[in-house]
Design an enzyme around this catalytic site. Sequence first.
Site, PDB file in Angstrom:
ATOM      1  N   ASP A   1      14.843 -12.715  -4.005  1.00  0.00           N
ATOM      2  CA  ASP A   1      13.650 -12.706  -4.849  1.00  0.00           C
ATOM      3  C   ASP A   1      12.704 -13.826  -4.419  1.00  0.00           C
ATOM      4  O   ASP A   1      13.110 -14.988  -4.328  1.00  0.00           O
ATOM      5  CB  ASP A   1      14.022 -12.945  -6.312  1.00  0.00           C
ATOM      6  CG  ASP A   1      14.616 -11.725  -6.979  1.00  0.00           C
ATOM      7  OD1 ASP A   1      14.635 -10.651  -6.363  1.00  0.00           O
ATOM      8  OD2 ASP A   1      15.064 -11.856  -8.140  1.00  0.00           O
TER       9      ASP A   1
ATOM     10  N   HIS B   1      19.231  -8.877  -1.457  1.00  0.00           N
ATOM     11  CA  HIS B   1      17.823  -9.254  -1.334  1.00  0.00           C
ATOM     12  C   HIS B   1      17.575 -10.659  -1.873  1.00  0.00           C
ATOM     13  O   HIS B   1      18.371 -11.214  -2.635  1.00  0.00           O
ATOM     14  CB  HIS B   1      16.919  -8.249  -2.055  1.00  0.00           C
ATOM     15  CG  HIS B   1      17.195  -8.148  -3.520  1.00  0.00           C
ATOM     16  ND1 HIS B   1      18.190  -7.353  -4.048  1.00  0.00           N
ATOM     17  CD2 HIS B   1      16.604  -8.750  -4.599  1.00  0.00           C
ATOM     18  CE1 HIS B   1      18.214  -7.453  -5.362  1.00  0.00           C
ATOM     19  NE2 HIS B   1      17.258  -8.305  -5.727  1.00  0.00           N
TER      20      HIS B   1
ATOM     21  N   TRP C   1      17.878  -0.245  -8.896  1.00  0.00           N
ATOM     22  CA  TRP C   1      17.536  -0.433 -10.303  1.00  0.00           C
ATOM     23  C   TRP C   1      16.966   0.871 -10.864  1.00  0.00           C
ATOM     24  O   TRP C   1      16.117   1.498 -10.225  1.00  0.00           O
ATOM     25  CB  TRP C   1      16.514  -1.556 -10.414  1.00  0.00           C
ATOM     26  CG  TRP C   1      16.364  -2.111 -11.794  1.00  0.00           C
ATOM     27  CD1 TRP C   1      15.589  -1.596 -12.797  1.00  0.00           C
ATOM     28  CD2 TRP C   1      16.995  -3.279 -12.323  1.00  0.00           C
ATOM     29  NE1 TRP C   1      15.695  -2.369 -13.921  1.00  0.00           N
ATOM     30  CE2 TRP C   1      16.557  -3.415 -13.665  1.00  0.00           C
ATOM     31  CE3 TRP C   1      17.880  -4.227 -11.794  1.00  0.00           C
ATOM     32  CZ2 TRP C   1      16.962  -4.449 -14.488  1.00  0.00           C
ATOM     33  CZ3 TRP C   1      18.285  -5.270 -12.612  1.00  0.00           C
ATOM     34  CH2 TRP C   1      17.843  -5.376 -13.938  1.00  0.00           C
TER      35      TRP C   1
ATOM     36  N   HIS D   1      15.498 -16.206 -14.653  1.00  0.00           N
ATOM     37  CA  HIS D   1      14.493 -16.264 -13.585  1.00  0.00           C
ATOM     38  C   HIS D   1      13.463 -17.362 -13.855  1.00  0.00           C
ATOM     39  O   HIS D   1      13.030 -18.059 -12.930  1.00  0.00           O
ATOM     40  CB  HIS D   1      13.795 -14.911 -13.444  1.00  0.00           C
ATOM     41  CG  HIS D   1      14.583 -13.892 -12.697  1.00  0.00           C
ATOM     42  ND1 HIS D   1      15.623 -13.191 -13.265  1.00  0.00           N
ATOM     43  CD2 HIS D   1      14.482 -13.453 -11.415  1.00  0.00           C
ATOM     44  CE1 HIS D   1      16.124 -12.358 -12.382  1.00  0.00           C
ATOM     45  NE2 HIS D   1      15.453 -12.484 -11.241  1.00  0.00           N
TER      46      HIS D   1
ATOM     47  N   HIS E   1       7.985 -12.608  -7.679  1.00  0.00           N
ATOM     48  CA  HIS E   1       8.674 -11.605  -8.504  1.00  0.00           C
ATOM     49  C   HIS E   1       8.594 -11.942  -9.994  1.00  0.00           C
ATOM     50  O   HIS E   1       8.496 -11.049 -10.832  1.00  0.00           O
ATOM     51  CB  HIS E   1      10.132 -11.502  -8.054  1.00  0.00           C
ATOM     52  CG  HIS E   1      10.971 -10.545  -8.840  1.00  0.00           C
ATOM     53  ND1 HIS E   1      10.584  -9.258  -9.088  1.00  0.00           N
ATOM     54  CD2 HIS E   1      12.188 -10.701  -9.442  1.00  0.00           C
ATOM     55  CE1 HIS E   1      11.511  -8.644  -9.800  1.00  0.00           C
ATOM     56  NE2 HIS E   1      12.490  -9.493 -10.042  1.00  0.00           N
TER      57      HIS E   1
ATOM     58  N   GLU F   1      20.434 -11.864  -4.624  1.00  0.00           N
ATOM     59  CA  GLU F   1      21.082 -10.910  -5.518  1.00  0.00           C
ATOM     60  C   GLU F   1      21.673  -9.759  -4.712  1.00  0.00           C
ATOM     61  O   GLU F   1      21.234  -9.473  -3.599  1.00  0.00           O
ATOM     62  CB  GLU F   1      20.081 -10.377  -6.543  1.00  0.00           C
ATOM     63  CG  GLU F   1      19.575 -11.456  -7.496  1.00  0.00           C
ATOM     64  CD  GLU F   1      18.395 -11.042  -8.338  1.00  0.00           C
ATOM     65  OE1 GLU F   1      18.207 -11.629  -9.418  1.00  0.00           O
ATOM     66  OE2 GLU F   1      17.634 -10.135  -7.914  1.00  0.00           O
TER      67      GLU F   1
ATOM     68  N   HIS G   1      13.668  -4.690  -3.554  1.00  0.00           N
ATOM     69  CA  HIS G   1      14.903  -5.227  -4.123  1.00  0.00           C
ATOM     70  C   HIS G   1      16.115  -4.383  -3.747  1.00  0.00           C
ATOM     71  O   HIS G   1      17.132  -4.392  -4.451  1.00  0.00           O
ATOM     72  CB  HIS G   1      14.770  -5.336  -5.646  1.00  0.00           C
ATOM     73  CG  HIS G   1      13.703  -6.287  -6.071  1.00  0.00           C
ATOM     74  ND1 HIS G   1      13.960  -7.586  -6.457  1.00  0.00           N
ATOM     75  CD2 HIS G   1      12.355  -6.146  -6.137  1.00  0.00           C
ATOM     76  CE1 HIS G   1      12.826  -8.192  -6.759  1.00  0.00           C
ATOM     77  NE2 HIS G   1      11.842  -7.337  -6.570  1.00  0.00           N
TER      78      HIS G   1
END
Length: 234
Positions: free
Chosen positions: A78, A76, A41, A184, A82, A196, A72
């Site tokens: 979450d 991964h 990210w 989320h 998170h 993800e 992440h």
Amino acid sequence: MAGKGIRFRGSRPACIHIPVTTPAPRLWDISQVLRPGLPVWPGDTPFSHRPHWTIGEDGSPVNVASFETTTHAGTHADAPLHYDPAGADSAAVDLAPYLGPCRLVDARGAGPSVTAAFLAARLSDPPPRVLLRTFEAFPHGAWVSDFTAVEAEAIHWLAARGVRLIGVDAPSLDPQTSKTMAAHHAIRAHDMRILEGLVLDHVPPGDYELIALPLRLAGLDSSPVRAILRDLTA
């Protein structure tokens, strides 16, 4: 002689049991390779590693390395922490959602986001885990910012049908620019779990057994996983 049975003198011959071997179910590795240069990210911690001890140096009999990365990185899971300040960390999550029957759905062509209507047209009586392939070809070497997201209503639709976990090949359920994190928070409302960054290009759509356990990381909001699908047809 015709019509006469065969007679054995003494003990009968021992029965011979020939074992029937069943081929092992095929395993599909749907994890990214954690490596230097792994896209993360924008602004997050890139993956790096360095040797700590090396065989033959300073009398060391072993290789030992250290690494640094975001929680992440790559494929991964979450943890609730998170997206919920009071949520469970990776060490405290129940493992059951990450292990069991799942269905892989081809969601290419869904547009900018997967909707409840899109899922309703392709899913009936889903198992407790649903994985969505959205990439035509997974972007191993570059970050893609306009990935396909998942709408909150699609999460509500899955939860109403008993789905406990949703997995995507995208790096997030929500768009990169989202500040509301609606998908989320829909996950939080239903106490579901998220995977993800899955790699699904090489796996045919259908039903599998999912094995994708997060590491027992205390105080952390996510965990890299080695995600596996096991074929149910063997």
